[in-house]
Every structure is written in C-alpha cells, then in structure tokens.
Design a protein around this motif. Sequence first.
Motif, PDB file in Angstrom:
ATOM      1  N   GLU A 126       0.808  -1.214   0.000  1.00 33.37           N
ATOM      2  CA  GLU A 126       0.000   0.000   0.000  1.00 33.37           C
ATOM      3  C   GLU A 126       0.845   1.269   0.000  1.00 33.37           C
ATOM      4  O   GLU A 126       2.056   1.227   0.067  1.00 33.37           O
ATOM      5  CB  GLU A 126      -0.939  -0.016   1.200  1.00 33.37           C
ATOM      6  CG  GLU A 126      -0.226   0.064   2.533  1.00 33.37           C
ATOM      7  CD  GLU A 126      -1.227   0.059   3.658  1.00 33.37           C
ATOM      8  OE1 GLU A 126      -0.880  -0.449   4.730  1.00 33.37           O
ATOM      9  OE2 GLU A 126      -2.335   0.555   3.472  1.00 33.37           O
ATOM     10  N   THR A 127       0.151   2.374  -0.099  1.00 37.39           N
ATOM     11  CA  THR A 127       0.785   3.648  -0.415  1.00 37.39           C
ATOM     12  C   THR A 127       1.887   4.053   0.551  1.00 37.39           C
ATOM     13  O   THR A 127       2.763   4.813   0.202  1.00 37.39           O
ATOM     14  CB  THR A 127      -0.276   4.750  -0.474  1.00 37.39           C
ATOM     15  OG1 THR A 127      -1.330   4.298  -1.300  1.00 37.39           O
ATOM     16  CG2 THR A 127       0.294   6.030  -1.042  1.00 37.39           C
ATOM     17  N   SER A 128       1.878   3.551   1.756  1.00 34.27           N
ATOM     18  CA  SER A 128       2.905   3.962   2.686  1.00 34.27           C
ATOM     19  C   SER A 128       4.266   3.353   2.364  1.00 34.27           C
ATOM     20  O   SER A 128       5.272   3.737   2.947  1.00 34.27           O
ATOM     21  CB  SER A 128       2.514   3.558   4.115  1.00 34.27           C
ATOM     22  OG  SER A 128       2.350   2.159   4.199  1.00 34.27           O
ATOM     23  N   GLU A 129       4.302   2.443   1.439  1.00 37.27           N
ATOM     24  CA  GLU A 129       5.571   1.870   1.027  1.00 37.27           C
ATOM     25  C   GLU A 129       6.227   2.726  -0.057  1.00 37.27           C
ATOM     26  O   GLU A 129       5.575   3.510  -0.721  1.00 37.27           O
ATOM     27  CB  GLU A 129       5.353   0.445   0.488  1.00 37.27           C
ATOM     28  CG  GLU A 129       4.838  -0.530   1.524  1.00 37.27           C
ATOM     29  CD  GLU A 129       5.842  -0.789   2.609  1.00 37.27           C
ATOM     30  OE1 GLU A 129       5.430  -0.982   3.771  1.00 37.27           O
ATOM     31  OE2 GLU A 129       7.045  -0.785   2.300  1.00 37.27           O
ATOM     32  N   THR A 130       7.502   2.550  -0.230  1.00 39.71           N
ATOM     33  CA  THR A 130       8.255   3.311  -1.219  1.00 39.71           C
ATOM     34  C   THR A 130       7.709   3.091  -2.616  1.00 39.71           C
ATOM     35  O   THR A 130       7.487   1.954  -3.027  1.00 39.71           O
ATOM     36  CB  THR A 130       9.727   2.898  -1.184  1.00 39.71           C
ATOM     37  OG1 THR A 130      10.235   3.121   0.127  1.00 39.71           O
ATOM     38  CG2 THR A 130      10.542   3.695  -2.194  1.00 39.71           C
ATOM     39  N   GLN A 131       7.501   4.179  -3.330  1.00 37.05           N
ATOM     40  CA  GLN A 131       7.071   4.108  -4.710  1.00 37.05           C
ATOM     41  C   GLN A 131       8.277   4.323  -5.633  1.00 37.05           C
ATOM     42  O   GLN A 131       9.106   5.189  -5.391  1.00 37.05           O
ATOM     43  CB  GLN A 131       6.011   5.170  -5.006  1.00 37.05           C
ATOM     44  CG  GLN A 131       4.720   4.928  -4.244  1.00 37.05           C
ATOM     45  CD  GLN A 131       3.627   5.905  -4.603  1.00 37.05           C
ATOM     46  OE1 GLN A 131       3.678   6.558  -5.640  1.00 37.05           O
ATOM     47  NE2 GLN A 131       2.631   6.013  -3.756  1.00 37.05           N
ATOM     48  N   TYR A 132       8.324   3.513  -6.684  1.00 30.92           N
ATOM     49  CA  TYR A 132       9.387   3.614  -7.680  1.00 30.92           C
ATOM     50  C   TYR A 132       8.792   4.191  -8.957  1.00 30.92           C
ATOM     51  O   TYR A 132       7.778   3.681  -9.450  1.00 30.92           O
ATOM     52  CB  TYR A 132      10.007   2.234  -7.941  1.00 30.92           C
ATOM     53  CG  TYR A 132      10.664   1.664  -6.719  1.00 30.92           C
ATOM     54  CD1 TYR A 132       9.947   0.903  -5.795  1.00 30.92           C
ATOM     55  CD2 TYR A 132      12.007   1.899  -6.465  1.00 30.92           C
ATOM     56  CE1 TYR A 132      10.548   0.396  -4.654  1.00 30.92           C
ATOM     57  CE2 TYR A 132      12.626   1.393  -5.335  1.00 30.92           C
ATOM     58  CZ  TYR A 132      11.884   0.652  -4.429  1.00 30.92           C
ATOM     59  OH  TYR A 132      12.476   0.158  -3.301  1.00 30.92           O
ATOM     60  N   PHE A 133       9.438   5.234  -9.459  1.00 33.17           N
ATOM     61  CA  PHE A 133       8.881   5.984 -10.576  1.00 33.17           C
ATOM     62  C   PHE A 133       9.544   5.633 -11.901  1.00 33.17           C
ATOM     63  O   PHE A 133      10.738   5.306 -11.953  1.00 33.17           O
ATOM     64  CB  PHE A 133       9.046   7.487 -10.333  1.00 33.17           C
ATOM     65  CG  PHE A 133       8.084   8.041  -9.337  1.00 33.17           C
ATOM     66  CD1 PHE A 133       8.301   7.899  -7.978  1.00 33.17           C
ATOM     67  CD2 PHE A 133       6.933   8.705  -9.765  1.00 33.17           C
ATOM     68  CE1 PHE A 133       7.405   8.402  -7.053  1.00 33.17           C
ATOM     69  CE2 PHE A 133       6.030   9.223  -8.834  1.00 33.17           C
ATOM     70  CZ  PHE A 133       6.268   9.073  -7.491  1.00 33.17           C
ATOM     71  N   GLY A 134       8.748   5.750 -12.964  1.00 32.88           N
ATOM     72  CA  GLY A 134       9.284   5.654 -14.313  1.00 32.88           C
ATOM     73  C   GLY A 134       9.867   6.984 -14.757  1.00 32.88           C
ATOM     74  O   GLY A 134       9.810   7.971 -14.024  1.00 32.88           O
ATOM     75  N   PRO A 135      10.426   7.036 -15.971  1.00 34.74           N
ATOM     76  CA  PRO A 135      11.101   8.244 -16.451  1.00 34.74           C
ATOM     77  C   PRO A 135      10.161   9.331 -16.934  1.00 34.74           C
ATOM     78  O   PRO A 135      10.597  10.457 -17.184  1.00 34.74           O
ATOM     79  CB  PRO A 135      11.952   7.720 -17.607  1.00 34.74           C
ATOM     80  CG  PRO A 135      11.201   6.532 -18.102  1.00 34.74           C
ATOM     81  CD  PRO A 135      10.577   5.908 -16.892  1.00 34.74           C
ATOM     82  N   GLY A 136       8.879   9.022 -17.093  1.00 35.77           N
ATOM     83  CA  GLY A 136       7.917  10.045 -17.469  1.00 35.77           C
ATOM     84  C   GLY A 136       7.614  10.105 -18.960  1.00 35.77           C
ATOM     85  O   GLY A 136       8.420   9.688 -19.797  1.00 35.77           O
TER      86      GLY A 136
END
Lengths: 110, 113
Positions: free
Chosen positions: B97-107
Amino acid sequence: EDQVTQSPEALRLQEGESSSLNCSYTVSGLRGLFWYRQDPGKGPEFLFTLYSAGEEKEKERLKATLTKKESFLHITAPKPEDSATYLCAPCSGSARQLTFGSGTQLTVLP
Amino acid sequence: NAGVTQTPKFRILKIGQSMTLQCTQDMNHNYMYWYRQDPGMGLKLIYYSVGAGITDKGEVPNGYNVSRSTTEDFPLRLELAAPSQTSVYFCASSYSETSETQYFGPGTRLLVL
C-alpha cells in the motif's frame, strides 16, 4: 485536507556551503514522510522514509529529520552533483495517498 | 530489472485526439499509480491500482481512464485530449500500500495543441 509546503522554492549554494530544506505538512494520521530527488527530465528517485517524530536518516551528504509538523533535509558540504529538485511527500492514514510538495530546486555552484 | 518503463517519452497531440500512455513494471509490484506533474506544482495522483482488475480514482481523474489486466501493465488512456492535459505523466509502482516506497518511471511529456 492534507497540505504540504516546501521552502524555499529555489536555493543556490556554493560548493561546500551547508544548508537545510524545509517541508511543512498538515495531514491526518501520518503514516510516513517521503523524500525524493528529481533530476531534470527524470522521474523522482527515492531518498528516505521517516515514520515518527524524532527520527533521522542519513545518506552521504544528506540527513532527513522529522517533527510533528515539519521535516528538514540537511545538506552538508554539498557538491555540484547534488543539484536537483527535492520533493517531500507525507502519506496520511485517512487518504492512504502521498501528497507531494512542489519541491525545492537546489543548485550547487562549483 | 528494468524497473518501471514508460512509452512514449514525448508526444504532441491535437485537441480531441486520443492516446494511450504505456507503463510496465518488472518488480512484481501489486500497486501502481499514475501522476501528472505541472510546472511549479506537486505531483497529482490521477488513478491507482491495487492489483490486476482493481483500479480507483485519485485526486484528478477527469479526462482519463485506466485498466489493469496484468500485474505488469497499467496503461493510461486519454480519450479527448484538451490543452489542460498538457503535462508530464509519471507512472509508479510499490510492493504494497501507499505507505511503502514508490518507484517511478522516467515520465511521458505530453503537449496538446
């Protein structure tokens, strides 16, 4: 409604000149506060998560601290490669979502 | 691992056109998110998904649609492009769930003219 304000909007430092970035937040039931670094044209990159007031975390020249209303990102003896936009994002218990601040654009001059 | 990948990197659309922004992650994450980032503003959540077949609206869902048929893919659909949808779009994923680290793409940078 969850709110977050980052200051200053932009910060220019000389190499080696230490400073701090501020993240003020109002959320209901903080589940965690995240710091991200974003380079131009890239996606945010995770730095730290802080979960409770008094907690501190360090990574190289960066140290993040947390109080009940604010978080600080301290930068010690910065280098030009530390230049980036730094984003903070508290996660609230009710919304279960991250609320991102608009960021602080840091420029470190050689 | 490639992490989170997004295509295309940049696109110009005319008003009224449609397109799909692609997002794929290879970390076996259950949670996936779409954000938009406007100049001087924080990232705003458009839609999120907690697993295949389950999606929900975020803060700014109007004008967008999503689907999640597999764990890996989370495409974002723009049906009738409007100038207000000019933005940079980021896809992210997290294990839980949201409280965990989110990994982002390059956009994906989108310009609607």
